[in-house]
Design an enzyme around this catalytic site. Structure first.
Site, short mmCIF file in Angstrom:
data_model
loop_
_atom_site.label_atom_id
_atom_site.label_comp_id
_atom_site.label_asym_id
_atom_site.label_seq_id
_atom_site.Cartn_x
_atom_site.Cartn_y
_atom_site.Cartn_z
N PHE A 1 0.81 -1.21 0.00
CA PHE A 1 0.00 0.00 0.00
C PHE A 1 0.84 1.26 0.00
CE2 PHE A 1 0.88 -0.52 4.54
CZ PHE A 1 1.16 0.78 4.94
N LYS B 1 -1.30 -7.40 -8.78
CA LYS B 1 -2.19 -7.48 -7.62
C LYS B 1 -1.74 -6.39 -6.64
CE LYS B 1 -3.09 -8.48 -3.90
NZ LYS B 1 -3.64 -7.60 -2.79
N GLU C 1 -5.19 -3.73 -1.60
CA GLU C 1 -6.62 -3.42 -1.59
C GLU C 1 -6.91 -2.15 -0.80
OE1 GLU C 1 -5.75 -6.07 1.94
OE2 GLU C 1 -5.09 -5.84 -0.15
N SER D 1 6.18 -7.14 3.74
CA SER D 1 6.81 -7.53 5.00
C SER D 1 7.60 -8.82 4.83
CB SER D 1 5.75 -7.72 6.09
OG SER D 1 4.96 -8.86 5.82
N CYS E 1 9.55 1.64 2.95
CA CYS E 1 10.50 0.57 3.24
C CYS E 1 11.91 1.09 3.36
CB CYS E 1 10.42 -0.52 2.17
SG CYS E 1 10.80 0.05 0.51
N GLU F 1 9.49 -4.05 12.70
CA GLU F 1 9.35 -3.03 11.65
C GLU F 1 8.06 -2.27 11.92
OE1 GLU F 1 9.47 -2.59 6.79
OE2 GLU F 1 8.65 -4.42 7.67
#
Length: 517
Positions: free
Chosen positions: A168, A192, A195, A245, A300, A402
């Site tokens: 995201f 993909k 969402e 992740s 990230c 994280e």
């Protein structure tokens, strides 16, 4: 700021459901008209309101997207390099023209300020521009007369249907690490996206179509684990790229590799910034704040740990505090805002929980972002201001996990060697930085540190598109990084050819083939 309805609320009395947008898949060059049995909600992070819904893919949708990509592959594979680059150049021009529109879409669903959103599109465009040079990048090798009148050469060929599963935090940039290179190499692509903020991917699909990309070459499939597993297990998907992740990256790698697919799975991060005593502390403080709190820390490559080497800790903390006090927190569409809300209520609450656990485990809460005022606050948005935990130690949860939010941990150490030990003992190896005016120390750092991307007086060392992006250790599963030449190699396979053409004029045997061309 912490109250409000639950994240999974299905009704919002402030907005008529008929006015909400609905995001659906993009399959074979057009939006899918199939009504999804399962849907997710899309939120406006600045207000907490439901802004729309997104249809979740069923196994049949996965099959349809992959089938469209598979059907399109032969024609796209055989398209000339000139044709591919013409479409890529048109796509680049359309992305540039619609950059502002895309930034608004991203900001409205992710929460990041529009300038941050425009910045991620710009970095994605760099990969598109790199992919425009694909005729040069796909050149193979040639050796004449490896034996008498025998030539050997290699060619790079596409894999077929490839998939990208993206997070995201960068709904435009991270997919653009993948699909421009994959498509330029002659593959077809199924994306993909997350969402949580799906709309940008569909708008990008529309721009591909406008650029002239044939139907089925680029497809978008929304959903959750059903869609992910469908792609990982589908026999017609030849390769999978992932960013997210570490636990999910490991799952993606193990599942897809077990099925014989190529995998590049980029995992989590705990990026350290070492500040040596000789560093320019104003530069270091600026870097820590911008790299720690830009995009609300949902990067990230965000700096999440500052390693302050004695005796600079107190002075550096004071300078960081001065800069944080001047940051303006507000909605992404407010030009005054420098940092927006977090993406969901659950994520905001989880990030905020580390402030309490950090104090419980011995850290000092130097800056509490829960008390940060918000510009023009509207509704019940997912707000958490910049937060700083000082005197953090490696056994604390705020250090080990994280966090992926605007929480900066400060670890104090006595020496350069102690700072290196902290980084070496961390399981992640994504990005790191050192701030110093000592060239010898910087050169030693870049040589010794076990991290994939290194910055020297640069806090977020994201490589340019013609280099490759990726970490080491638990930050990468697979052996290929994203974009650059590693991306080209990931999306192609090498074929070695050895050829002898018999020539009667040189004593060869004439097998009946014409010798005049």
């Amino acid at each position: 700021m912490a109250g409000g309805p639950p994240q999974n609320a299905t009704h919002d009395e402030t907005q008529d459901e008929t006015t909400r947008k609905h995001v659906t898949h993009w399959i074979n060059g057009k939006p899918s008209d199939a009504r999804a049995e399962r849907q997710g909600e899309i939120f406006d992070p600045a207000t907490g309101r439901v802004a729309g819904t997104v249809g979740f893919a069923a196994p049949a949708d996965v099959d349809a997207a992959v089938a469209a990509a598979k059907a399109a592959f032969p024609g796209w594979r055989d398209a000339s390099l000139s044709k591919r680059t013409q479409i890529l150049f048109r796509f680049r021009e359309l992305l540039t023209a619609h950059r502002g529109e895309l930034a608004k879409i991203i900001s409205s669903e992710h929460g990041k300020v529009e300038s941050d959103a425009a910045g991620e599109i710009a970095r994605g465009l760099e990969v598109v521009e790199f992919a425009c040079g694909i005729p040069h990048l796909l050149k193979g090798g040639f050796s004449e007369n490896v034996s008498s009148r025998v030539d050997a050469y290699s060619i790079l060929q596409p894999l077929g249907v490839v998939a990208g599963i993206t997070p995201f935090n960068f709904p435009a940039m991270v997919p653009m690490w993948m699909f421009p290179v994959a498509i330029a190499c002659g593959n077809t692509f199924v994306l993909k996206p997350s969402e949580k903020d799906p709309s940008a991917s569909v708008r990008i699909a529309e721009l591909w179509a406008e650029a002239g990309l044939p139907d089925g070459v680029f497809n978008v499939l929304h959903g959750d684990k059903v869609a992910v597993d469908g792609l990982l297990e589908h026999p017609d998907v030849k390769a999978v790229s992932f960013v997210g992740s570490t636990p999910v990256a490991r799952y993606i790698y193990e599942t897809a590799a077990r099925g014989g697919k190529r995998v590049q799975a980029l995992g989590g991060a705990k990026n350290h910034m070492v500040v040596l005593p000789d560093a320019d502390l104003d530069l270091a403080a600026d870097a820590a704040v911008s790299a720690g709190f830009g995009s609300a820390g949902e990067r990230c490559m965000a700096i999440s740990v500052v390693v302050a080497v004695d005796p600079v800790g107190d002075e550096l903390m004071a300078k960081i505090g001065e800069r944080v006090a001047g940051l303006r927190i507000g909605p992404g569409d407010d030009e005054r805002s420098e940092m927006g809300p977090l993406v969901t209520r659950q994520h905001r609450d989880k990030v905020a929980s580390y402030l309490d656990s950090g104090v419980e485990q011995g850290a000092t809460l130097a800056i509490d972002g829960r008390e940060t005022p918000v510009l023009g606050e509207r509704g019940d948005g997912f707000w958490l201001g910049p937060s700083v935990l000082d005197h953090v130690t490696p056994e604390m949860d705020c250090y080990r996990d994280e966090i992926f939010g605007p929480v900066l941990s400060v670890v104090r150490v006595a020496s350069y060697d102690a700072a290196m030990d902290v980084i070496a003992d961390n399981p992640y190896g994504n990005g790191t930085a050192i701030f110093t005016n000592d060239g010898g120390a910087a050169r030693r750092f870049q040589n010794e540190v076990e991290v994939g991307m290194v910055g020297i007086n640069v806090p977020i060392p994201v490589p340019m598109a013609y280099y490759s992006f990726g970490g080491w250790k638990a930050s990468l599963f697979g052996d290929s990084h994203a974009h650059g030449m590693e991306g080209v190699h990931f999306y192609t396979r090498t074929k070695a050819v050895t050829a002898r053409w018999l020539d009667p004029s040189h004593g060869g045997v004439n097998l009946g083939f014409p010798t005049n061309g």
